[in-house]
Enzyme design. Structure first.
Site, short mmCIF file in Angstrom:
data_model
loop_
_atom_site.label_atom_id
_atom_site.label_comp_id
_atom_site.label_asym_id
_atom_site.label_seq_id
_atom_site.Cartn_x
_atom_site.Cartn_y
_atom_site.Cartn_z
N HIS A 1 0.83 -1.21 0.00
CA HIS A 1 0.00 0.00 0.00
C HIS A 1 0.86 1.26 0.00
CE1 HIS A 1 -3.68 2.27 1.15
NE2 HIS A 1 -2.83 3.04 1.79
N ASP B 1 0.66 5.63 -0.88
CA ASP B 1 -0.22 6.77 -1.12
C ASP B 1 0.42 7.86 -1.98
OD1 ASP B 1 -2.94 6.80 0.35
OD2 ASP B 1 -1.60 5.88 1.81
N GLU C 1 -9.10 3.44 -1.62
CA GLU C 1 -8.98 3.41 -0.16
C GLU C 1 -10.16 4.12 0.50
OE1 GLU C 1 -5.78 4.20 3.44
OE2 GLU C 1 -5.40 5.08 1.48
N HIS D 1 -8.85 -0.20 8.42
CA HIS D 1 -9.70 0.94 8.78
C HIS D 1 -11.11 0.57 9.26
CE1 HIS D 1 -7.15 4.37 7.58
NE2 HIS D 1 -6.74 3.61 6.60
N HIS E 1 -2.91 -2.46 5.22
CA HIS E 1 -1.92 -1.76 6.04
C HIS E 1 -2.41 -1.69 7.48
CE1 HIS E 1 -4.65 1.20 4.34
NE2 HIS E 1 -4.21 2.18 5.13
N ASP F 1 2.39 1.81 3.83
CA ASP F 1 1.64 3.05 4.03
C ASP F 1 2.53 4.27 3.82
OD1 ASP F 1 -0.73 4.39 4.29
OD2 ASP F 1 -0.91 4.17 6.46
#
Length: 376
Positions: free
Chosen positions: A6, A8, A109, A182, A203, A272
């Site tokens: 993962h 970003d 996400e 999450h 993550h 992450d």
């Protein structure tokens, strides 16, 4: 070469450049955890690039914003074809490895990005999205997020609603990996029960080592093992040590712990990078992955176990998700819309819902007329 997970970077391209790729040099970008030189130094062979937009876009422009983030990943592949290969299958990952390019996949996400729409979910799949994090740090009209477990958010869905269960099954039918990073603990258990295919935590880390609601508790780790899923370790200090400070060894502790509870087949590299403000000492950017591999070797991990954690486990999960999709090929796509009162807002029109109401009204009038005829 290995397959890290993962990342970003697309969010950083929005934040720093408003997605103007013409102004970006990914070889020498120095304000991020990720650039091409760092990826090569870290021997990164694959990446799920996150198409992430914040929760405050929910019920506003989340779909548009997410489409732009999906587009930026495709632009990365187009601008740097010598580096990135956009792929959308487990076979594609192997093809990119063979070509010595970074296999580039897209993960959305946050379930708020589909705006409670099966049509949007399927469109994302058509654009190459191959996993979706069921929610981010907010409840959607159909699923609860991790903040529910801290008391910061109400449990509005008690985990996963009926519509939410159908979202999971539609992802199974499409061949889209379900990601449980999450989500609330109840949501984790609901999804693990409903999903016909293995799931991932893209993550997240081990709760017993850092009792943070973003991490995975032992009972869930055992279910992940039973369901052949995968927990990919997060490098964010706050989820590694529950403090502002962490180091590479602390991250390795999470690998060891998940391996002990769920087996080496259930652990992976989550990262992450470029999505968090703090990363551990010794893991400052994507170039540092080999140092973590060296630490795990020092701790007695075998080559087979490391190859599984680096790439094999994710490819196996992805392949099983694809196989499940093939088995569900004859199933009718989910199309029962979420009730309008659950999404009603100034930003949502009610087209279609009125037609359904008229249809129900017509059926009601027919029954009334039939009853009247029978009575007289």
């Amino acid at each position: 070469m290995h397959d890290a997970r993962h990342n970003d970077l697309p969010w950083q391209l929005l934040s720093l450049y408003n997605n103007q790729m013409s102004k970006v040099d990914l070889y020498n970008l120095n304000r991020t955890h990720t650039n091409i030189h760092k990826l090569r130094e870290g021997r990164v062979g694959g990446q799920f690039w996150a198409a992430y937009v914040p929760c405050d876009t929910q019920a506003k422009d989340a779909v548009k914003r997410t489409l732009e983030q999906i587009d930026i990943v495709h632009q990365m592949c187009d601008k740097y074809p010598e580096v990135f290969m956009c792929v959308s299958s487990s076979a594609g990952i192997a093809e990119a490895f063979h070509a010595k390019k970074v296999a580039s996949l897209i993960g959305v996400e946050g379930g708020h990005s589909i705006d409670s729409s099966f049509g949007v979910l399927r469109t994302f799949h058509n654009l190459g999205v191959r996993y979706m994090t069921v929610t981010h740090s907010c409840n959607t009209p159909w699923v609860d997020n991790w903040l529910v477990d801290t008391g910061s958010d109400p449990a509005t869905n008690n985990g996963l609603s009926e519509f939410g269960k159908n979202v999971i099954l539609e992802m199974n039918r499409l061949g889209m990996i379900v990601d449980l990073a999450h989500v609330s603990a109840k949501t984790m258990k609901d999804v693990l029960e409903v999903s016909q295919a293995p799931v991932i935590f893209s993550h997240s880390s081990a709760y017993e080592l850092c009792k943070h609601a973003r991490n995975v508790q032992d009972d869930v780790l055992r279910t992940v093992k039973e369901k052949r899923g995968l927990v990919m370790v997060n490098f964010y200090n706050d989820y590694v040590t529950c403090s502002k400070n962490a180091n590479l060894s602390h991250v390795a502790d999470h690998f060891d712990y998940i391996k002990r509870i769920a087996g080496y087949e259930s652990v992976g590299f989550g990262g992450d990078y470029d999505g968090v403000p703090r990363v551990p000492q010794g893991l400052e950017d994507v170039s540092k992955y080999p140092d973590l591999v060296a630490e795990l070797l020092r701790r007695g991990w075998t080559r087979m176990e490391l190859e599984a954690a680096l790439a094999g486990n994710l490819i196996r999960v992805f392949s099983e998700v694809e196989q499940t999709s093939t088995k569900m090929n004859n199933e009718v796509p989910k199309d029962e819309p979420i009730p309008y009162n659950e999404i009603k807002s100034d930003c949502h029109t009610n087209y279609g819902y009125n037609a359904a109401d008229r249809q129900l009204l017509g059926q009601g009038l027919f029954l009334v007329c039939l009853l009247y005829t029978l009575l007289v």
